[in-house]
Design a protein around this motif. Structure first.
Motif, PDB file in Angstrom:
ATOM      1  N   LEU A   1       1.127  -1.165   0.102  1.00  0.00           N
ATOM      2  CA  LEU A   1       0.085  -0.268  -0.715  1.00  0.00           C
ATOM      3  C   LEU A   1       0.792   1.309   0.243  1.00  0.00           C
ATOM      4  CD1 LEU A   1      -2.609  -0.884   2.080  1.00  0.00           C
ATOM      5  CD2 LEU A   1      -2.741  -0.935   0.110  1.00  0.00           C
ATOM      6  N   LEU A   2       2.360   1.027   0.565  1.00  0.00           N
ATOM      7  CA  LEU A   2       2.865   2.253   0.889  1.00  0.00           C
ATOM      8  C   LEU A   2       3.903   2.551  -0.345  1.00  0.00           C
ATOM      9  CD1 LEU A   2       4.399   2.303   3.962  1.00  0.00           C
ATOM     10  CD2 LEU A   2       3.102   4.124   3.448  1.00  0.00           C
ATOM     11  N   SER A   3       3.202   1.435  -1.305  1.00  0.00           N
ATOM     12  CA  SER A   3       4.309   1.381  -2.018  1.00  0.00           C
ATOM     13  C   SER A   3       3.398   1.604  -3.598  1.00  0.00           C
ATOM     14  CB  SER A   3       4.610  -0.115  -2.790  1.00  0.00           C
ATOM     15  OG  SER A   3       6.446  -0.255  -1.847  1.00  0.00           O
ATOM     16  N   PHE A   4       2.206   1.429  -3.646  1.00  0.00           N
ATOM     17  CA  PHE A   4       1.345   2.033  -4.368  1.00  0.00           C
ATOM     18  C   PHE A   4       0.841   3.757  -4.299  1.00  0.00           C
ATOM     19  CE2 PHE A   4      -0.612  -2.291  -5.271  1.00  0.00           C
ATOM     20  CZ  PHE A   4      -0.637  -2.477  -6.669  1.00  0.00           C
ATOM     21  N   LEU A   5       1.414   3.493  -2.674  1.00  0.00           N
ATOM     22  CA  LEU A   5       1.141   5.412  -2.124  1.00  0.00           C
ATOM     23  C   LEU A   5       1.495   6.758  -2.795  1.00  0.00           C
ATOM     24  CD1 LEU A   5      -1.494   7.319  -0.554  1.00  0.00           C
ATOM     25  CD2 LEU A   5       0.446   7.086   0.935  1.00  0.00           C
ATOM     26  N   GLY A   6       3.098   5.798  -2.595  1.00  0.00           N
ATOM     27  CA  GLY A   6       4.533   6.256  -2.889  1.00  0.00           C
ATOM     28  C   GLY A   6       3.764   6.786  -4.966  1.00  0.00           C
ATOM     29  N   VAL A   7       4.260   5.261  -5.539  1.00  0.00           N
ATOM     30  CA  VAL A   7       3.815   5.557  -6.630  1.00  0.00           C
ATOM     31  C   VAL A   7       2.858   6.500  -7.315  1.00  0.00           C
ATOM     32  CG1 VAL A   7       3.521   4.086  -9.159  1.00  0.00           C
ATOM     33  CG2 VAL A   7       5.067   3.135  -7.460  1.00  0.00           C
ATOM     34  N   GLY A   8       1.449   6.193  -6.342  1.00  0.00           N
ATOM     35  CA  GLY A   8       1.133   8.002  -6.982  1.00  0.00           C
ATOM     36  C   GLY A   8       1.302   8.899  -6.662  1.00  0.00           C
ATOM     37  N   GLY A   9       1.952   9.034  -5.458  1.00  0.00           N
ATOM     38  CA  GLY A   9       2.054  10.750  -4.953  1.00  0.00           C
ATOM     39  C   GLY A   9       3.253  11.051  -6.236  1.00  0.00           C
ATOM     40  N   GLY A  10       3.986  10.407  -6.787  1.00  0.00           N
ATOM     41  CA  GLY A  10       5.276  10.526  -8.159  1.00  0.00           C
ATOM     42  C   GLY A  10       4.376  10.446  -9.535  1.00  0.00           C
ATOM     43  N   VAL A  11       3.807  10.136  -9.514  1.00  0.00           N
ATOM     44  CA  VAL A  11       3.205  10.363 -10.265  1.00  0.00           C
ATOM     45  C   VAL A  11       2.442  11.569 -10.816  1.00  0.00           C
ATOM     46  CG1 VAL A  11       1.151   9.491 -12.370  1.00  0.00           C
ATOM     47  CG2 VAL A  11       2.477   7.810 -11.764  1.00  0.00           C
ATOM     48  N   TRP A  12       1.526  12.064  -9.334  1.00  0.00           N
ATOM     49  CA  TRP A  12       0.561  13.011  -9.200  1.00  0.00           C
ATOM     50  C   TRP A  12       2.027  14.004  -9.504  1.00  0.00           C
ATOM     51  CZ3 TRP A  12       0.959  16.776  -5.030  1.00  0.00           C
ATOM     52  CH2 TRP A  12      -0.423  17.865  -5.390  1.00  0.00           C
TER      53      TRP A  12
END
Length: 123
Positions: free
Chosen positions: A16-27
């Motif tokens: 979940l943290l990885s997905f959150l980090g990826v999503g934040g990076g994309v944003w």
């Protein structure tokens, strides 16, 4: 809680943290690069419009140049015809002038030309 459940919970949290980090990076990436992409797209649109305009102008210039070449050929052909017509119309006058010259000088064209030149020069 069993150690297996703890391990699964930690793995799930890591995912979940990885997905959150990826999503934040994309944003963040989108926020950073979107204005640059918009500027690039606007420049591309301007360049395409300018190219299309230049192509249209070059085509028009080519057509006008072709028209000028055709008009030049037509003028040249008309000039040749006018010269030939003038030559034919002047032929009787030229023949009469030669006849008069021969009568005045006894028929020798070289002698006639020499006498005319001498008269012109005052000799």
């Amino acid at each position: 809680m069993t150690p297996m459940q703890k391990l699964a919970g930690l793995g799930l949290a890591a995912i979940l943290l990885s997905f959150l980090g990826v999503g934040g990076g994309v944003w963040l990436t989108a926020r950073h690069y979107r204005p640059l992409l918009d500027i690039s797209n606007a420049s591309l649109t301007e360049a395409v419009l300018a190219r299309d305009n230049l192509e249209a102008l070059a085509g028009e210039q080519g057509r006008k140049l072709g028209d000028l070449v055709k008009a030049g050929h037509l003028r040249e052909r008309n000039a040749v015809l006018a010269q030939e017509k003038a030559r034919q119309e002047a032929q009787p006058d030229y023949a009469a002038a030669n006849k008069l010259l021969r009568e005045r000088t006894g028929g020798d064209p070289a002698q006639a030309a020499g006498e005319i030149i001498d008269l012109e020069l005052g000799l």
